[in-house]
Design a protein around this motif. Sequence first.
Motif, PDB file in Angstrom:
ATOM      1  N   ILE A 228       0.991  -1.058  -0.040  1.00 12.81           N
ATOM      2  CA  ILE A 228      -0.048   0.207  -0.035  1.00 12.81           C
ATOM      3  C   ILE A 228       0.876   1.178  -0.090  1.00 12.81           C
ATOM      4  O   ILE A 228       2.123   1.108   0.380  1.00 12.81           O
ATOM      5  N   PRO A 229       0.441   2.445  -0.248  1.00 12.82           N
ATOM      6  CA  PRO A 229       1.351   3.612  -0.314  1.00 12.82           C
ATOM      7  C   PRO A 229       1.874   3.616   1.344  1.00 12.82           C
ATOM      8  O   PRO A 229       1.041   3.393   2.232  1.00 12.82           O
ATOM      9  N   SER A 230       3.112   4.070   1.357  1.00 11.74           N
ATOM     10  CA  SER A 230       3.763   3.918   2.489  1.00 11.74           C
ATOM     11  C   SER A 230       3.107   4.577   3.750  1.00 11.74           C
ATOM     12  O   SER A 230       2.897   5.839   3.497  1.00 11.74           O
ATOM     13  N   GLU A 231       2.580   4.035   4.980  1.00 10.34           N
ATOM     14  CA  GLU A 231       1.669   4.912   5.727  1.00 10.34           C
ATOM     15  C   GLU A 231       2.253   4.870   7.237  1.00 10.34           C
ATOM     16  O   GLU A 231       3.160   3.931   7.406  1.00 10.34           O
ATOM     17  N   SER A 241       4.008  -9.344   5.603  1.00  5.03           N
ATOM     18  CA  SER A 241       4.613  -9.121   4.565  1.00  5.03           C
ATOM     19  C   SER A 241       4.661  -9.972   3.143  1.00  5.03           C
ATOM     20  O   SER A 241       3.394 -10.724   3.505  1.00  5.03           O
ATOM     21  N   GLY A 242       4.854  -9.873   2.155  1.00 11.10           N
ATOM     22  CA  GLY A 242       4.541 -10.400   0.833  1.00 11.10           C
ATOM     23  C   GLY A 242       4.506 -11.981   0.868  1.00 11.10           C
ATOM     24  O   GLY A 242       3.714 -12.754   0.137  1.00 11.10           O
ATOM     25  N   ASP A 243       5.346 -12.491   1.811  1.00 12.58           N
ATOM     26  CA  ASP A 243       5.435 -14.070   1.714  1.00 12.58           C
ATOM     27  C   ASP A 243       4.287 -14.485   3.021  1.00 12.58           C
ATOM     28  O   ASP A 243       4.235 -15.716   3.590  1.00 12.58           O
ATOM     29  N   GLY A 244       3.462 -13.684   3.534  1.00 12.68           N
ATOM     30  CA  GLY A 244       2.418 -13.908   4.333  1.00 12.68           C
ATOM     31  C   GLY A 244       2.773 -14.013   5.790  1.00 12.68           C
ATOM     32  O   GLY A 244       1.996 -14.713   6.359  1.00 12.68           O
ATOM     33  N   VAL A 245       3.860 -13.566   6.040  1.00 13.14           N
ATOM     34  CA  VAL A 245       4.152 -13.681   7.537  1.00 13.14           C
ATOM     35  C   VAL A 245       4.145 -12.485   8.321  1.00 13.14           C
ATOM     36  O   VAL A 245       4.506 -11.351   7.984  1.00 13.14           O
ATOM     37  N   PRO A 246       3.325 -12.776   9.390  1.00 13.43           N
ATOM     38  CA  PRO A 246       3.261 -11.446  10.358  1.00 13.43           C
ATOM     39  C   PRO A 246       4.270 -11.074  11.245  1.00 13.43           C
ATOM     40  O   PRO A 246       5.087 -11.823  11.874  1.00 13.43           O
ATOM     41  N   THR A 247       4.353  -9.735  11.259  1.00 16.55           N
ATOM     42  CA  THR A 247       5.351  -9.324  12.118  1.00 16.55           C
ATOM     43  C   THR A 247       4.771  -8.244  13.196  1.00 16.55           C
ATOM     44  O   THR A 247       3.980  -7.230  12.687  1.00 16.55           O
ATOM     45  N   VAL A 248       4.978  -8.199  14.614  1.00 19.19           N
ATOM     46  CA  VAL A 248       4.415  -7.214  15.292  1.00 19.19           C
ATOM     47  C   VAL A 248       5.507  -6.196  15.535  1.00 19.19           C
ATOM     48  O   VAL A 248       6.754  -6.600  16.034  1.00 19.19           O
ATOM     49  N   THR A 256       7.006   4.546   9.257  1.00 18.67           N
ATOM     50  CA  THR A 256       6.245   4.381   8.176  1.00 18.67           C
ATOM     51  C   THR A 256       6.650   2.970   7.371  1.00 18.67           C
ATOM     52  O   THR A 256       7.672   2.682   7.691  1.00 18.67           O
ATOM     53  N   GLY A 257       5.663   2.525   6.715  1.00 15.41           N
ATOM     54  CA  GLY A 257       5.951   1.320   5.942  1.00 15.41           C
ATOM     55  C   GLY A 257       4.809   1.054   5.215  1.00 15.41           C
ATOM     56  O   GLY A 257       3.767   1.303   5.347  1.00 15.41           O
ATOM     57  N   GLY A 258       5.168   0.030   4.064  1.00 15.11           N
ATOM     58  CA  GLY A 258       4.379  -0.169   2.917  1.00 15.11           C
ATOM     59  C   GLY A 258       3.269  -1.665   3.020  1.00 15.11           C
ATOM     60  O   GLY A 258       2.766  -1.978   1.922  1.00 15.11           O
ATOM     61  N   TYR A 259       3.724  -2.260   4.113  1.00 19.18           N
ATOM     62  CA  TYR A 259       3.050  -3.712   4.054  1.00 19.18           C
ATOM     63  C   TYR A 259       1.580  -3.559   4.820  1.00 19.18           C
ATOM     64  O   TYR A 259       1.664  -2.593   5.726  1.00 19.18           O
ATOM     65  N   PRO A 260       0.791  -4.305   4.509  1.00 23.66           N
ATOM     66  CA  PRO A 260      -0.789  -4.032   5.022  1.00 23.66           C
ATOM     67  C   PRO A 260      -0.739  -4.548   6.505  1.00 23.66           C
ATOM     68  O   PRO A 260       0.114  -5.529   6.731  1.00 23.66           O
ATOM     69  N   LYS A 261      -1.343  -3.869   7.112  1.00 29.07           N
ATOM     70  CA  LYS A 261      -1.571  -4.395   8.681  1.00 29.07           C
ATOM     71  C   LYS A 261      -2.831  -4.983   8.890  1.00 29.07           C
ATOM     72  O   LYS A 261      -3.989  -4.425   8.591  1.00 29.07           O
ATOM     73  N   ILE A 262      -2.817  -6.229   9.445  1.00 24.39           N
ATOM     74  CA  ILE A 262      -3.976  -7.032   9.545  1.00 24.39           C
ATOM     75  C   ILE A 262      -4.642  -6.529  11.109  1.00 24.39           C
ATOM     76  O   ILE A 262      -5.829  -6.645  11.035  1.00 24.39           O
ATOM     77  N   ALA A 263      -3.964  -6.137  11.791  1.00 26.72           N
ATOM     78  CA  ALA A 263      -4.540  -5.752  13.186  1.00 26.72           C
ATOM     79  C   ALA A 263      -3.426  -4.820  13.967  1.00 26.72           C
ATOM     80  O   ALA A 263      -2.460  -4.696  13.598  1.00 26.72           O
ATOM     81  N   THR A 264      -3.898  -4.356  15.147  1.00 22.42           N
ATOM     82  CA  THR A 264      -3.031  -3.832  15.903  1.00 22.42           C
ATOM     83  C   THR A 264      -3.212  -3.938  17.345  1.00 22.42           C
ATOM     84  O   THR A 264      -4.430  -4.205  17.865  1.00 22.42           O
ATOM     85  N   VAL A 265      -2.218  -4.235  18.093  1.00 20.47           N
ATOM     86  CA  VAL A 265      -2.232  -4.850  19.481  1.00 20.47           C
ATOM     87  C   VAL A 265      -2.709  -3.568  20.382  1.00 20.47           C
ATOM     88  O   VAL A 265      -2.090  -2.483  20.189  1.00 20.47           O
ATOM     89  N   VAL A 266      -3.378  -3.806  21.332  1.00 17.39           N
ATOM     90  CA  VAL A 266      -4.105  -2.870  22.383  1.00 17.39           C
ATOM     91  C   VAL A 266      -2.839  -2.486  23.015  1.00 17.39           C
ATOM     92  O   VAL A 266      -2.249  -3.331  23.713  1.00 17.39           O
ATOM     93  N   SER A 267      -2.652  -1.335  23.471  1.00 17.12           N
ATOM     94  CA  SER A 267      -1.480  -0.477  24.137  1.00 17.12           C
ATOM     95  C   SER A 267      -1.356  -1.516  25.474  1.00 17.12           C
ATOM     96  O   SER A 267      -0.205  -1.880  25.975  1.00 17.12           O
ATOM     97  N   SER A 268      -2.512  -1.683  26.143  1.00 15.07           N
ATOM     98  CA  SER A 268      -2.312  -2.299  27.661  1.00 15.07           C
ATOM     99  C   SER A 268      -1.981  -3.886  27.515  1.00 15.07           C
ATOM    100  O   SER A 268      -1.505  -4.408  28.332  1.00 15.07           O
ATOM    101  N   ASP A 269      -1.689  -4.512  26.370  1.00 20.92           N
ATOM    102  CA  ASP A 269      -1.277  -5.625  26.131  1.00 20.92           C
ATOM    103  C   ASP A 269       0.188  -5.944  25.552  1.00 20.92           C
ATOM    104  O   ASP A 269       0.775  -6.952  25.252  1.00 20.92           O
ATOM    105  N   ILE A 270       0.871  -4.793  25.284  1.00 17.91           N
ATOM    106  CA  ILE A 270       2.016  -4.587  24.429  1.00 17.91           C
ATOM    107  C   ILE A 270       3.024  -5.262  25.473  1.00 17.91           C
ATOM    108  O   ILE A 270       3.998  -5.962  25.005  1.00 17.91           O
ATOM    109  N   GLY A 271       3.120  -4.823  26.681  1.00 21.14           N
ATOM    110  CA  GLY A 271       4.104  -5.301  27.921  1.00 21.14           C
ATOM    111  C   GLY A 271       4.039  -6.666  27.966  1.00 21.14           C
ATOM    112  O   GLY A 271       5.269  -7.453  27.893  1.00 21.14           O
TER     113      GLY A 271
END
Lengths: 333, 229
Positions: A228-231, A241-248, A256-271
Amino acid sequence: MPNAALSVAFAGPLVTVQDAGRPGNMRFGVSASGPMDRLAFDAANAALGNATGQSAIEVSLGGVILQCREGDVTVAITGGDFVVAHGAAETRSWTVLTLRKGERLAVRAGKSGSWAYIAFAGTLEAAEWLGSRATHSTSGFGGGALQTGQSLTVSDATTREDRLGDIERPDFLPTGPIRVVTGPQDQHFAPETVAQFLSSAFKITDAYDRMGMRLNGPRIELDGALSIPSEPIVRGSVQVSGDGVPTVLLADHQTTGGYPKIATVVSSDIGRLAQTRAGDTIQFTSTSSQQAITETRECAKRAADYLTHIAVPRGTLEQRLMRENLIHGCIYD
Amino acid sequence: MQPQFKAIADHALLVTFADEISEAAHAAVIALDHAIATNPPEGMIETVPALVNLLVSFDPILTDHIAVETHIRACLTALNIQKVSGVQRVVQVCYEPPFAPDLEAVSNATGLPREAVINAHLAGDFHVLMYGFAPGYAYLSGVTPEIQVPRKLAPVRDVPAGSVIIAGPQCLVTTLMMPTGWSIIGRSPTPILTNDPDHPFLFDVGDRVAFERIDASTFARLTGEDAHA
């Protein structure tokens, strides 16, 4: 007040100086950095009665060994379940002890957890960048990564006999799946792919550092656009990423980056996500953005109460013995 | 231009003006960024302008997506989207060896003599699109079509800070020793990380950039670094 001088007898990779971080600079390509596990970091400062956000050392699984060359200083060690060796004594993280001239303190990986914190009763001297001493690991800006052989100064070092001993661990963190809000590019994934992401188990791979953690699980199929346009990216973005591998993406993420994001972790669960290790299995569960805010507020309130509670000095050994004698007296009188 | 709003976790909103990159979408992003800077919503932490969207992050203890979206919608009704006209910044470049290891390859790929490649680069109409990748990495649009070259197949490691690199229509002045797959056509002594606490980064998104050619001796005088040492 006197200074304490420490030398770094050993530092593994990614042992860094961190403070509360430098939010507000993402527009210039600078992520906020700061502790990977904010609650554990806050607890280390609270247990010493320090101001919130005072600089501390974040210890990776690589571990660290400090040698006290000059002065005495009380330190708090929190985060995960690390092994703490102080002279001949061995204990675990979530403890307060005094490091005296000539003594050695080793903090190394224990049964669980990826990040531990060493806070000091005093000010850990470190380089500041953009108003913060937090280390941005990819650039090395800020306080920096500790190097074997380097010296550290804790100015205005004090000993706090009234704070020694175990620190109560937080008991209010959820233990279930990691909560995410889907999107912002969930439209680039078929509904069944999003459902699969939310119902599958993922293993943390060893491609895990302060920038992010790559996961191993079912391939996440992209529906259409590979990029996608880098956002903008946030801490907690789950990009695919293009190979179907998720990275948190985590504390030192690219901004910024151009890979689509399927989800975002809620801030209180990051730790608690950051405290998992390579090989651990996690699962995600979806929540609404409104529910996520409600839960984050609840969690923040409990964290504030907890930090206030552990910030109360327990009294000197003499005072504690006295208190126990009194209780003893009450029972047997 | 009516944007889409998307909630990001519990702490941000992504305001997207278009699916594809366009000057109009970027102008709208910058206009909204300025409008919000003048009149920030309660509890806002920061905004991050990118190519087609603007991230607005906030403290979830103080506010929520609905309140922030309502505030931004009010900003949008008064929005004055004009062609981007930021401040003009000048960046000096030395195109001489050893600072321009890929100039020859760009010359070969485009069929232009080295001097023509340099002049084409100097003639570009550069704008700061966004920052990304690493601190101070500002993506500039405006490389003239005759010297647009694709990325290399594999990145080159340890490219020094200050390298002036191009790929497709974009140009970037690096701030750190980093790998890159872009073509290295020069080296700049102009600090992007300024060390000025009031203005720590040379560019703001939307600024215009003009490159100014310098020779190796000027570069050496400005940096104290001798190219041939």
